[in-house]
Write a protein that holds these residues in place. Structure first.
Motif, PDB file in Angstrom:
ATOM      1  N   LYS A 142       0.808  -1.215   0.000  1.00 29.06           N
ATOM      2  CA  LYS A 142       0.000   0.000   0.000  1.00 29.06           C
ATOM      3  C   LYS A 142       0.850   1.278   0.000  1.00 29.06           C
ATOM      4  CE  LYS A 142      -3.911  -2.224   0.220  1.00 29.06           C
ATOM      5  NZ  LYS A 142      -4.864  -2.208  -0.932  1.00 29.06           N
ATOM      6  N   VAL A 143       2.157   1.109   0.180  1.00 33.99           N
ATOM      7  CA  VAL A 143       3.073   2.254   0.191  1.00 33.99           C
ATOM      8  C   VAL A 143       3.581   2.478  -1.226  1.00 33.99           C
ATOM      9  CG1 VAL A 143       5.199   3.213   1.142  1.00 33.99           C
ATOM     10  CG2 VAL A 143       3.773   1.719   2.556  1.00 33.99           C
ATOM     11  N   ALA A 144       3.269   3.631  -1.799  1.00 32.73           N
ATOM     12  CA  ALA A 144       3.724   3.940  -3.154  1.00 32.73           C
ATOM     13  C   ALA A 144       5.220   4.242  -3.139  1.00 32.73           C
ATOM     14  CB  ALA A 144       2.959   5.141  -3.708  1.00 32.73           C
ATOM     15  N   ASP A 145       5.916   3.809  -4.179  1.00 28.56           N
ATOM     16  CA  ASP A 145       7.344   4.085  -4.263  1.00 28.56           C
ATOM     17  C   ASP A 145       7.564   5.570  -4.546  1.00 28.56           C
ATOM     18  OD1 ASP A 145      10.034   3.704  -4.240  1.00 28.56           O
ATOM     19  OD2 ASP A 145      10.102   2.331  -5.943  1.00 28.56           O
ATOM     20  N   ALA A 146       8.650   6.103  -4.020  1.00 29.05           N
ATOM     21  CA  ALA A 146       8.977   7.508  -4.263  1.00 29.05           C
ATOM     22  C   ALA A 146       9.532   7.657  -5.672  1.00 29.05           C
ATOM     23  CB  ALA A 146      10.001   7.990  -3.230  1.00 29.05           C
ATOM     24  N   ALA A 147       9.054   8.669  -6.379  1.00 32.17           N
ATOM     25  CA  ALA A 147       9.500   8.882  -7.752  1.00 32.17           C
ATOM     26  C   ALA A 147      10.962   9.313  -7.780  1.00 32.17           C
ATOM     27  CB  ALA A 147       8.628   9.939  -8.416  1.00 32.17           C
ATOM     28  N   ARG A 148      11.684   8.839  -8.792  1.00 29.14           N
ATOM     29  CA  ARG A 148      13.086   9.219  -8.957  1.00 29.14           C
ATOM     30  C   ARG A 148      13.217  10.069 -10.211  1.00 29.14           C
ATOM     31  NH1 ARG A 148      16.433   4.208  -9.603  1.00 29.14           N
ATOM     32  NH2 ARG A 148      15.624   4.296 -11.732  1.00 29.14           N
TER      33      ARG A 148
END
Length: 225
Positions: free
Chosen positions: A188-194
């Motif tokens: 449920k935790v979205a990955d941080a955009a790079r």
């Protein structure tokens, strides 16, 4: 409806629960075990100095590899680094809970948990920024800071209770359970955009940063003895 109101309306707080639990686990055993040193000394037939060194080494390993952990998160993705760090941390906690000797205790608690924390903590900061915006992000950072303080405050109480009623090993076994719960919630935790291309890991820089940070932290720790 304003943009900030729309963001607040669609914000899911389940990722924050997972990240807050991770923060709690990262600070729990260090604060909890400070009140159990005498029991650890008796169980392993060792000295207070040795057990204090094991506790100190956890902080040292975590500090030494914090920058490297952040860089690895940039390379493989923050959520993946978060998961890998949690798995390493859980393996260290399980090893510590079952440790028959001080050497195994050191490997599980100081080394594996320290490396796991060095991966989890930088990723956690980036994941908060990636999952929350505007006022929600401020709330999320405040909650994480409050949980860290609560873990430090509750740790000695929890450690004293567990050691008196059961065993200090219960703390580490409980951490394995908490990590399993966090991993269940992690999807449920979205990955941080790079932004930009993935960086490369500089081996020489890794060694130099780990050595430099380790010496600084060691100096601070020794100055307080």
């Amino acid at each position: 409806m304003s943009t900030q109101t729309e963001v607040a309306a669609r914000t899911s707080w389940l990722p924050l629960v997972a990240l807050a639990l991770a923060q709690f686990v990262m600070v729990l055993d260090q604060s909890a075990m400070n009140v159990s040193i005498s029991t650890l000394v008796d169980d392993f037939d060792t000295t207070v100095t040795t057990i204090q060194a094991v506790i100190t080494l956890y902080c040292l390993v975590m500090a030494m590899f914090m920058l490297t952990g952040g860089k690895i998160g940039d390379i493989i993705g923050r959520r993946r680094a978060f998961v890998v760090g949690l798995v390493i941390y859980a393996c260290g906690s399980a090893m510590t809970a079952l440790a028959p000797t001080v050497l195994v205790l050191t490997l599980g608690w100081s080394i594996l948990e320290g490396i796991g924390a060095a991966l989890v903590l930088p990723a956690m900061v980036a994941l908060i920024a990636g999952n929350f915006e505007g006022p929600s992000r401020k709330v999320a950072y405040a909650v994480i800071g409050g949980v860290a303080g609560a873990g430090i405050a509750v740790g000695p109480i929890l450690g004293g209770w567990a050691t008196t009623e059961y065993s200090w090993r219960v703390i580490f076994a409980g951490e394995v359970v908490l990590v399993a719960l966090i991993l269940v919630m992690t999807p449920k935790v979205a990955d941080a955009a790079r932004t930009g291309p993935a960086p490369r890991l500089d081996a020489v820089g890794t060694v130099l940063s780990a050595t430099g940070l380790g010496l600084v932290v060691l100096g601070v720790l020794q100055s307080s003895v």
